[in-house]
Motif scaffolding. Sequence first.
Motif, PDB file in Angstrom:
ATOM      1  N   GLY A   6      28.506 -41.650 -15.098  1.00  0.00           N
ATOM      2  CA  GLY A   6      29.651 -40.800 -15.232  1.00  0.00           C
ATOM      3  C   GLY A   6      30.869 -40.932 -14.295  1.00  0.00           C
ATOM      4  N   VAL A   7      31.914 -40.510 -15.019  1.00  0.00           N
ATOM      5  CA  VAL A   7      33.227 -41.053 -14.207  1.00  0.00           C
ATOM      6  C   VAL A   7      33.775 -39.729 -14.000  1.00  0.00           C
ATOM      7  CG1 VAL A   7      35.583 -41.811 -14.391  1.00  0.00           C
ATOM      8  CG2 VAL A   7      33.770 -43.016 -15.453  1.00  0.00           C
ATOM      9  N   LEU A   8      34.181 -39.500 -12.620  1.00  0.00           N
ATOM     10  CA  LEU A   8      34.584 -38.029 -12.153  1.00  0.00           C
ATOM     11  C   LEU A   8      35.994 -37.977 -12.301  1.00  0.00           C
ATOM     12  CD1 LEU A   8      33.281 -35.877 -10.413  1.00  0.00           C
ATOM     13  CD2 LEU A   8      34.135 -36.915  -8.354  1.00  0.00           C
ATOM     14  N   ASP A   9      36.579 -36.743 -12.573  1.00  0.00           N
ATOM     15  CA  ASP A   9      37.953 -36.372 -12.842  1.00  0.00           C
ATOM     16  C   ASP A   9      38.313 -36.135 -11.271  1.00  0.00           C
ATOM     17  OD1 ASP A   9      40.428 -35.022 -12.730  1.00  0.00           O
ATOM     18  OD2 ASP A   9      39.889 -34.146 -14.590  1.00  0.00           O
ATOM     19  N   PRO A  10      39.452 -37.070 -10.971  1.00  0.00           N
ATOM     20  CA  PRO A  10      39.706 -37.047  -9.587  1.00  0.00           C
ATOM     21  C   PRO A  10      40.389 -35.919  -8.953  1.00  0.00           C
ATOM     22  CG  PRO A  10      41.272 -38.477 -10.843  1.00  0.00           C
ATOM     23  CD  PRO A  10      40.155 -38.022 -11.665  1.00  0.00           C
ATOM     24  N   GLU A  11      41.026 -34.987  -9.846  1.00  0.00           N
ATOM     25  CA  GLU A  11      41.425 -34.078  -9.395  1.00  0.00           C
ATOM     26  C   GLU A  11      40.597 -32.632  -9.851  1.00  0.00           C
ATOM     27  OE1 GLU A  11      45.308 -33.205 -11.120  1.00  0.00           O
ATOM     28  OE2 GLU A  11      45.870 -35.452 -10.822  1.00  0.00           O
ATOM     29  N   ARG A  12      39.912 -32.455 -10.731  1.00  0.00           N
ATOM     30  CA  ARG A  12      39.238 -31.190 -11.172  1.00  0.00           C
ATOM     31  C   ARG A  12      37.713 -31.340 -10.696  1.00  0.00           C
ATOM     32  NH1 ARG A  12      43.397 -32.072 -14.122  1.00  0.00           N
ATOM     33  NH2 ARG A  12      44.611 -30.107 -14.598  1.00  0.00           N
ATOM     34  N   GLY A  13      37.298 -32.565 -10.510  1.00  0.00           N
ATOM     35  CA  GLY A  13      35.850 -32.728 -10.044  1.00  0.00           C
ATOM     36  C   GLY A  13      34.611 -32.793 -10.959  1.00  0.00           C
ATOM     37  N   GLY A  14      35.058 -32.540 -12.256  1.00  0.00           N
ATOM     38  CA  GLY A  14      33.862 -32.639 -13.171  1.00  0.00           C
ATOM     39  C   GLY A  14      33.799 -33.901 -13.626  1.00  0.00           C
ATOM     40  N   LEU A  15      32.998 -34.283 -14.691  1.00  0.00           N
ATOM     41  CA  LEU A  15      32.913 -35.479 -15.286  1.00  0.00           C
ATOM     42  C   LEU A  15      33.884 -35.644 -16.544  1.00  0.00           C
ATOM     43  CD1 LEU A  15      28.765 -36.291 -15.025  1.00  0.00           C
ATOM     44  CD2 LEU A  15      30.545 -36.984 -13.659  1.00  0.00           C
ATOM     45  N   THR A  16      34.221 -36.539 -16.889  1.00  0.00           N
ATOM     46  CA  THR A  16      35.279 -36.785 -17.857  1.00  0.00           C
ATOM     47  C   THR A  16      34.796 -37.547 -18.974  1.00  0.00           C
ATOM     48  OG1 THR A  16      36.545 -38.697 -17.001  1.00  0.00           O
ATOM     49  CG2 THR A  16      37.230 -36.598 -16.384  1.00  0.00           C
ATOM     50  N   ARG A  61      44.766 -32.527 -23.286  1.00  0.00           N
ATOM     51  CA  ARG A  61      44.492 -32.730 -21.868  1.00  0.00           C
ATOM     52  C   ARG A  61      45.552 -32.482 -20.969  1.00  0.00           C
ATOM     53  NH1 ARG A  61      46.955 -37.684 -20.317  1.00  0.00           N
ATOM     54  NH2 ARG A  61      48.014 -38.737 -21.943  1.00  0.00           N
ATOM     55  N   PRO A  62      45.028 -32.028 -19.726  1.00  0.00           N
ATOM     56  CA  PRO A  62      45.833 -31.597 -18.773  1.00  0.00           C
ATOM     57  C   PRO A  62      46.873 -32.830 -18.301  1.00  0.00           C
ATOM     58  CG  PRO A  62      43.661 -30.791 -18.157  1.00  0.00           C
ATOM     59  CD  PRO A  62      43.433 -31.711 -19.492  1.00  0.00           C
ATOM     60  N   TYR A  63      47.953 -32.164 -17.583  1.00  0.00           N
ATOM     61  CA  TYR A  63      48.625 -33.193 -16.720  1.00  0.00           C
ATOM     62  C   TYR A  63      48.303 -33.396 -15.263  1.00  0.00           C
ATOM     63  CZ  TYR A  63      52.493 -32.680 -20.073  1.00  0.00           C
ATOM     64  OH  TYR A  63      53.478 -32.959 -21.287  1.00  0.00           O
ATOM     65  N   ARG A  64      48.076 -34.824 -15.001  1.00  0.00           N
ATOM     66  CA  ARG A  64      47.525 -35.026 -13.824  1.00  0.00           C
ATOM     67  C   ARG A  64      48.815 -34.953 -12.536  1.00  0.00           C
ATOM     68  NH1 ARG A  64      45.763 -41.086 -14.229  1.00  0.00           N
ATOM     69  NH2 ARG A  64      47.649 -40.956 -15.213  1.00  0.00           N
ATOM     70  N   ALA A  65      48.371 -35.279 -11.255  1.00  0.00           N
ATOM     71  CA  ALA A  65      49.309 -35.177 -10.179  1.00  0.00           C
ATOM     72  C   ALA A  65      50.214 -36.212 -10.340  1.00  0.00           C
ATOM     73  CB  ALA A  65      48.519 -35.279  -8.973  1.00  0.00           C
ATOM     74  N   VAL A  66      49.891 -37.386 -10.825  1.00  0.00           N
ATOM     75  CA  VAL A  66      50.855 -38.507 -10.939  1.00  0.00           C
ATOM     76  C   VAL A  66      51.819 -38.331 -12.227  1.00  0.00           C
ATOM     77  CG1 VAL A  66      49.444 -40.023 -12.436  1.00  0.00           C
ATOM     78  CG2 VAL A  66      50.961 -40.822 -11.310  1.00  0.00           C
ATOM     79  N   ASP A  67      51.342 -37.455 -13.242  1.00  0.00           N
ATOM     80  CA  ASP A  67      52.281 -37.274 -14.366  1.00  0.00           C
ATOM     81  C   ASP A  67      53.335 -36.248 -13.750  1.00  0.00           C
ATOM     82  OD1 ASP A  67      50.513 -38.821 -16.221  1.00  0.00           O
ATOM     83  OD2 ASP A  67      49.122 -37.037 -16.680  1.00  0.00           O
ATOM     84  N   ARG A  68      52.837 -35.374 -12.981  1.00  0.00           N
ATOM     85  CA  ARG A  68      53.887 -34.233 -12.515  1.00  0.00           C
ATOM     86  C   ARG A  68      54.884 -34.909 -11.697  1.00  0.00           C
ATOM     87  NH1 ARG A  68      48.779 -31.159 -12.523  1.00  0.00           N
ATOM     88  NH2 ARG A  68      48.697 -31.571 -10.490  1.00  0.00           N
ATOM     89  N   LEU A 107      34.076 -41.790  -7.098  1.00  0.00           N
ATOM     90  CA  LEU A 107      34.593 -41.875  -8.463  1.00  0.00           C
ATOM     91  C   LEU A 107      33.633 -41.445  -9.360  1.00  0.00           C
ATOM     92  CD1 LEU A 107      36.670 -45.279  -7.914  1.00  0.00           C
ATOM     93  CD2 LEU A 107      37.490 -43.289  -7.444  1.00  0.00           C
ATOM     94  N   GLY A 108      32.431 -41.083  -9.130  1.00  0.00           N
ATOM     95  CA  GLY A 108      31.482 -41.006  -9.978  1.00  0.00           C
ATOM     96  C   GLY A 108      29.925 -41.292  -9.546  1.00  0.00           C
ATOM     97  N   ASN A 109      29.058 -41.560 -10.520  1.00  0.00           N
ATOM     98  CA  ASN A 109      27.865 -41.726 -10.024  1.00  0.00           C
ATOM     99  C   ASN A 109      27.064 -42.430 -11.112  1.00  0.00           C
ATOM    100  OD1 ASN A 109      26.668 -39.703 -11.915  1.00  0.00           O
ATOM    101  ND2 ASN A 109      27.590 -38.274 -10.614  1.00  0.00           N
ATOM    102  N   LEU A 110      26.307 -43.335 -10.792  1.00  0.00           N
ATOM    103  CA  LEU A 110      25.262 -44.284 -11.719  1.00  0.00           C
ATOM    104  C   LEU A 110      23.938 -44.158 -11.385  1.00  0.00           C
ATOM    105  CD1 LEU A 110      24.887 -46.667 -13.447  1.00  0.00           C
ATOM    106  CD2 LEU A 110      25.011 -48.285 -11.448  1.00  0.00           C
ATOM    107  N   TYR A 111      23.012 -43.508 -12.345  1.00  0.00           N
ATOM    108  CA  TYR A 111      21.717 -43.206 -12.105  1.00  0.00           C
ATOM    109  C   TYR A 111      20.569 -43.684 -13.337  1.00  0.00           C
ATOM    110  CZ  TYR A 111      22.669 -39.162 -15.145  1.00  0.00           C
ATOM    111  OH  TYR A 111      23.093 -38.520 -16.235  1.00  0.00           O
ATOM    112  N   GLY A 167      38.458 -48.111  -9.895  1.00  0.00           N
ATOM    113  CA  GLY A 167      39.787 -47.969  -8.994  1.00  0.00           C
ATOM    114  C   GLY A 167      40.912 -48.775  -9.201  1.00  0.00           C
ATOM    115  N   ASN A 168      40.312 -50.239  -9.722  1.00  0.00           N
ATOM    116  CA  ASN A 168      41.631 -51.172 -10.029  1.00  0.00           C
ATOM    117  C   ASN A 168      42.283 -50.589 -11.388  1.00  0.00           C
ATOM    118  OD1 ASN A 168      41.053 -52.771  -7.960  1.00  0.00           O
ATOM    119  ND2 ASN A 168      39.597 -54.191  -9.242  1.00  0.00           N
ATOM    120  N   ALA A 169      41.515 -50.092 -12.211  1.00  0.00           N
ATOM    121  CA  ALA A 169      42.143 -49.530 -13.512  1.00  0.00           C
ATOM    122  C   ALA A 169      43.101 -48.315 -13.506  1.00  0.00           C
ATOM    123  CB  ALA A 169      40.857 -49.299 -14.323  1.00  0.00           C
TER     124      ALA A 169
END
Length: 543
Positions: A75-85, A333-340, A157-161, A190-192
């Motif tokens: 699962g990949v975590l949304d860095p701003e809203r905390g849920g899985l994207t 999709r919402p705007y991210r902090a970098v977009d703003r 950034l997420g989890n692997l299970y 992170g690199n992406a």
Amino acid sequence: MSEEGDDDGEGHGDRAIRGRGESRGDRDDDATTPRLPTLLEAVLGIGTDLELRATLQHIVDTAAELIGARYGALGVLDPERGGLTELFTAGMSDADRQRTGRLPDGHTGLLGLLIEDPKPLRLDDLTADPRSAGVPPGHPEMHSFLGVPLQLDTTVLGNLYLTEKRTGSFTEQDQSLLRVLASQAALAIGNARLYGTARQRERWIEGAAAVTTALLTGENASDALMTVAESARVLADAYAGVVLQPTEEGGMEIVAASTVGDPAGIVGTTIEPGSPVLVQLLGGEPVFIEDSSTDPRMTTHVRVRFGPSMMLPLQSGGKLIGTLALPRRRGGRPYRAVDRLLATQFASQAALALVLADSQHDREQLAVFEDRDRIARDLHDLVVQRLFATEMMLESTRRRADSAGLDELLGRAVDELDSTIQEVRTTIFTLQQPPADGPTSVRGMVLRETGGAAVVLGFRPSVRFTGPVDTLVGEPEGRGLLAELRGALAAAHRREGVTAIGVEVDAMARLADGRTGVRLVVTDDGLREDGGRGTTMTWEAPR
């Protein structure tokens, strides 16, 4: 597998992962060693694939195969809203995914625990753990569980299970192997994200430079605003790019709009004075909205079309010249902090470019006015004075001439000079008019009509004014005069052989009934129906 066996295996597992080759002859070390080539191959494969989604799917597939789990998920975590994207799975069929439906929210249950407390978690039966929650209906039955966070430095950034190990329970060696793959997944994510942010910054910088260049090449005001709206819409991946400007009433009106679809009803929409959004914008503050269609601060009728939106003040030197709005579709999709951040920087640069372009336009207009003023002065001080002096000399000569023929000839010369003086004065007046402004005086409107007729006729009619036309001719008389002038010019155009048209406006004419009024006389040298040449139209109105 006993706890003692796990402890022995942990030491050998760590050595095997580090490539040290020491062995104490334990059975766990023998089980782990054959998996090293697969692990190394997986790590090397991660480094060669530049597409993030393919990389993450490769990692979860490899983890399930390497450790022998029936199911796996990343699962990949949304860095701003905390849920899985996003959620990448292994071992689940299409039918399983359809039955499961929605993604886990990433906030509850064991997945939420891995994010809040980023430590590896290993369970023999997750259904017996009180922390297990949020499993959607239709999810495959699972018991054994092994999960690790995807962590880069201190950021999760997420989890692997993995679940349902095919042979017994998950071991410490399984956990160590999974952590290696999780670290590679975190590094890839992170690199992406860094690369994506860098490319995004590059596009915004290039876009701002292109807009500045376009605005400084001499676009008019409306085209300049549309350039800003269009460029920002494309860069922000928005549904619409909209520019608003303050109104005299204290509100804001949409004056330019670039949209993906139909822009109907957008341009001309007004934010009324007192709107909460307007208060922020007039104060120079950006406004970021999650859903325009439901946000109570939005009051326009077009808001129902839009979802996430940014409203950015266009200001330079503390002066607000407008607002740039970038709404996305409803449900987008919402705007991210970098977009703003990047959009706000773009708006600041665009505002500066608009001010510079406006200043440049003013300088160009000033240069035109100065040049016209110089020409008008030269005409008035040199040409008119010389013509007037020549007219006086000819008039004096005519009075002393004995020959009737010479008297007539000199009279015509005087009349021609007088007409030339009037036309030069008319030209001086025309030069004093702003190039792009429509005239409002009677004199200016007469010149505009004759100038427009020149395009059709192929030559410019001569125009002569007598008396202070703009002072003496009122609005009703001026409308009647212009209507008659248009009709006379149109009639002259329809006649054959017209090579010259004369227009005379006398504001102090003596009318037939003895009163003083305004007289319009239009003459041409065209062919009449009776075969003769020359037509005269006269119109009069008392004051």
